[in-house]
Design a protein around this motif. Structure first.
Motif, PDB file in Angstrom:
ATOM      1  N   GLU A  22       0.812  -1.221   0.000  1.00  0.00           N
ATOM      2  CA  GLU A  22       0.000   0.000   0.000  1.00  0.00           C
ATOM      3  C   GLU A  22       0.849   1.276   0.000  1.00  0.00           C
ATOM      4  O   GLU A  22       0.375   2.342  -0.366  1.00  0.00           O
ATOM      5  N   ARG A  23       2.115   1.167   0.397  1.00  0.00           N
ATOM      6  CA  ARG A  23       3.014   2.326   0.401  1.00  0.00           C
ATOM      7  C   ARG A  23       3.992   2.296  -0.770  1.00  0.00           C
ATOM      8  O   ARG A  23       4.777   3.225  -0.941  1.00  0.00           O
ATOM      9  N   SER A  24       3.953   1.246  -1.549  1.00  0.00           N
ATOM     10  CA  SER A  24       4.874   1.076  -2.677  1.00  0.00           C
ATOM     11  C   SER A  24       4.233   1.547  -3.973  1.00  0.00           C
ATOM     12  O   SER A  24       3.011   1.604  -4.096  1.00  0.00           O
ATOM     13  N   ASN A  25       5.090   1.868  -4.941  1.00  0.00           N
ATOM     14  CA  ASN A  25       4.637   2.243  -6.273  1.00  0.00           C
ATOM     15  C   ASN A  25       5.606   1.622  -7.284  1.00  0.00           C
ATOM     16  O   ASN A  25       6.548   2.282  -7.753  1.00  0.00           O
ATOM     17  N   PRO A  26       5.387   0.329  -7.618  1.00  0.00           N
ATOM     18  CA  PRO A  26       6.319  -0.368  -8.517  1.00  0.00           C
ATOM     19  C   PRO A  26       6.495   0.308  -9.879  1.00  0.00           C
ATOM     20  O   PRO A  26       7.571   0.231 -10.463  1.00  0.00           O
ATOM     21  N   ARG A  27       5.466   0.984 -10.387  1.00  0.00           N
ATOM     22  CA  ARG A  27       5.600   1.670 -11.688  1.00  0.00           C
ATOM     23  C   ARG A  27       6.678   2.744 -11.647  1.00  0.00           C
ATOM     24  O   ARG A  27       7.311   3.038 -12.657  1.00  0.00           O
ATOM     25  N   SER A  28       6.867   3.338 -10.465  1.00  0.00           N
ATOM     26  CA  SER A  28       7.903   4.361 -10.278  1.00  0.00           C
ATOM     27  C   SER A  28       9.171   3.778  -9.672  1.00  0.00           C
ATOM     28  O   SER A  28      10.039   4.533  -9.225  1.00  0.00           O
ATOM     29  N   HIS A  29       9.242   2.450  -9.621  1.00  0.00           N
ATOM     30  CA  HIS A  29      10.387   1.755  -9.022  1.00  0.00           C
ATOM     31  C   HIS A  29      10.577   2.162  -7.566  1.00  0.00           C
ATOM     32  O   HIS A  29      11.687   2.410  -7.105  1.00  0.00           O
ATOM     33  N   HIS A  30       9.467   2.257  -6.849  1.00  0.00           N
ATOM     34  CA  HIS A  30       9.491   2.636  -5.433  1.00  0.00           C
ATOM     35  C   HIS A  30       8.857   1.501  -4.625  1.00  0.00           C
ATOM     36  O   HIS A  30       7.688   1.211  -4.779  1.00  0.00           O
ATOM     37  N   TRP A  31       9.667   0.868  -3.790  1.00  0.00           N
ATOM     38  CA  TRP A  31       9.192  -0.222  -2.950  1.00  0.00           C
ATOM     39  C   TRP A  31       9.421   0.170  -1.495  1.00  0.00           C
ATOM     40  O   TRP A  31      10.487   0.667  -1.127  1.00  0.00           O
ATOM     41  N   PHE A  32       8.453  -0.081  -0.651  1.00  0.00           N
ATOM     42  CA  PHE A  32       8.506   0.324   0.752  1.00  0.00           C
ATOM     43  C   PHE A  32       8.485  -0.925   1.632  1.00  0.00           C
ATOM     44  O   PHE A  32       7.638  -1.793   1.448  1.00  0.00           O
ATOM     45  N   PHE A  33       9.413  -0.997   2.572  1.00  0.00           N
ATOM     46  CA  PHE A  33       9.487  -2.116   3.503  1.00  0.00           C
ATOM     47  C   PHE A  33       9.428  -1.606   4.929  1.00  0.00           C
ATOM     48  O   PHE A  33       9.916  -0.511   5.226  1.00  0.00           O
ATOM     49  N   LEU A  34       8.834  -2.395   5.786  1.00  0.00           N
ATOM     50  CA  LEU A  34       8.777  -2.107   7.220  1.00  0.00           C
ATOM     51  C   LEU A  34       9.743  -3.047   7.920  1.00  0.00           C
ATOM     52  O   LEU A  34       9.797  -4.232   7.591  1.00  0.00           O
ATOM     53  N   TYR A  35      10.492  -2.539   8.877  1.00  0.00           N
ATOM     54  CA  TYR A  35      11.467  -3.345   9.608  1.00  0.00           C
ATOM     55  C   TYR A  35      11.158  -3.300  11.097  1.00  0.00           C
ATOM     56  O   TYR A  35      10.909  -2.236  11.646  1.00  0.00           O
ATOM     57  N   THR A  36      11.206  -4.455  11.725  1.00  0.00           N
ATOM     58  CA  THR A  36      11.061  -4.562  13.173  1.00  0.00           C
ATOM     59  C   THR A  36      12.340  -5.178  13.716  1.00  0.00           C
ATOM     60  O   THR A  36      12.733  -6.270  13.290  1.00  0.00           O
ATOM     61  N   VAL A  37      12.996  -4.473  14.623  1.00  0.00           N
ATOM     62  CA  VAL A  37      14.231  -4.952  15.237  1.00  0.00           C
ATOM     63  C   VAL A  37      13.935  -5.280  16.690  1.00  0.00           C
ATOM     64  O   VAL A  37      13.448  -4.436  17.439  1.00  0.00           O
ATOM     65  N   THR A  38      14.216  -6.514  17.086  1.00  0.00           N
ATOM     66  CA  THR A  38      14.009  -6.960  18.463  1.00  0.00           C
ATOM     67  C   THR A  38      15.351  -7.364  19.051  1.00  0.00           C
ATOM     68  O   THR A  38      16.084  -8.143  18.444  1.00  0.00           O
ATOM     69  N   ILE A  39      15.667  -6.810  20.221  1.00  0.00           N
ATOM     70  CA  ILE A  39      16.915  -7.127  20.905  1.00  0.00           C
ATOM     71  C   ILE A  39      16.559  -7.732  22.249  1.00  0.00           C
ATOM     72  O   ILE A  39      15.821  -7.123  23.031  1.00  0.00           O
ATOM     73  N   ALA A  40      17.068  -8.934  22.522  1.00  0.00           N
ATOM     74  CA  ALA A  40      16.739  -9.637  23.771  1.00  0.00           C
ATOM     75  C   ALA A  40      18.015 -10.086  24.473  1.00  0.00           C
ATOM     76  O   ALA A  40      18.900 -10.673  23.849  1.00  0.00           O
ATOM     77  N   ASN A  41      18.082  -9.806  25.760  1.00  0.00           N
ATOM     78  CA  ASN A  41      19.203 -10.262  26.574  1.00  0.00           C
ATOM     79  C   ASN A  41      18.860 -11.642  27.112  1.00  0.00           C
ATOM     80  O   ASN A  41      18.004 -11.785  27.977  1.00  0.00           O
ATOM     81  N   GLU A  42      19.532 -12.662  26.594  1.00  0.00           N
ATOM     82  CA  GLU A  42      19.296 -14.026  27.035  1.00  0.00           C
ATOM     83  C   GLU A  42      20.401 -14.515  27.975  1.00  0.00           C
ATOM     84  O   GLU A  42      20.433 -15.680  28.347  1.00  0.00           O
ATOM     85  N   GLY A  43      21.294 -13.609  28.345  1.00  0.00           N
ATOM     86  CA  GLY A  43      22.395 -13.956  29.230  1.00  0.00           C
ATOM     87  C   GLY A  43      22.094 -13.584  30.670  1.00  0.00           C
ATOM     88  O   GLY A  43      21.010 -13.097  31.008  1.00  0.00           O
TER      89      GLY A  43
END
Length: 71
Positions: A22-43
């Motif tokens: 929904e945020r991308s426009n392939p005709r204009s060569h525009h692709w949108f990605f969402l990133y989720t970064v999770t950091i966990a202390n397992e020590g």
């Protein structure tokens, strides 16, 4: 959805990438990605995130670096 993760000295970092049509426009060569970064202390030790250094390479091989204090 694509996922990558690694554990270093008891700290797990997971990154999930999701294409957003929904945020991308392939005709204009525009692709949108969402990133989720999770950091966990397992020590057993208490840790604090004090800086970041990300190297992001897009599908065309162009590299962007993100650096700075904390997140």
């Amino acid at each position: 959805m694509s996922r990558s993760e690694a554990v270093t000295r008891g700290i797990r970092v997971r990154v999930e990438a999701e294409y957003s049509p929904e945020r991308s426009n392939p005709r204009s060569h525009h692709w949108f990605f969402l990133y989720t970064v999770t950091i966990a202390n397992e020590g057993d030790e208490t840790v604090q995130l004090s800086s970041r250094h990300w190297v992001i390479t897009d599908g065309n091989g162009e590299v962007q670096t993100v650096e700075g204090p904390g997140v």
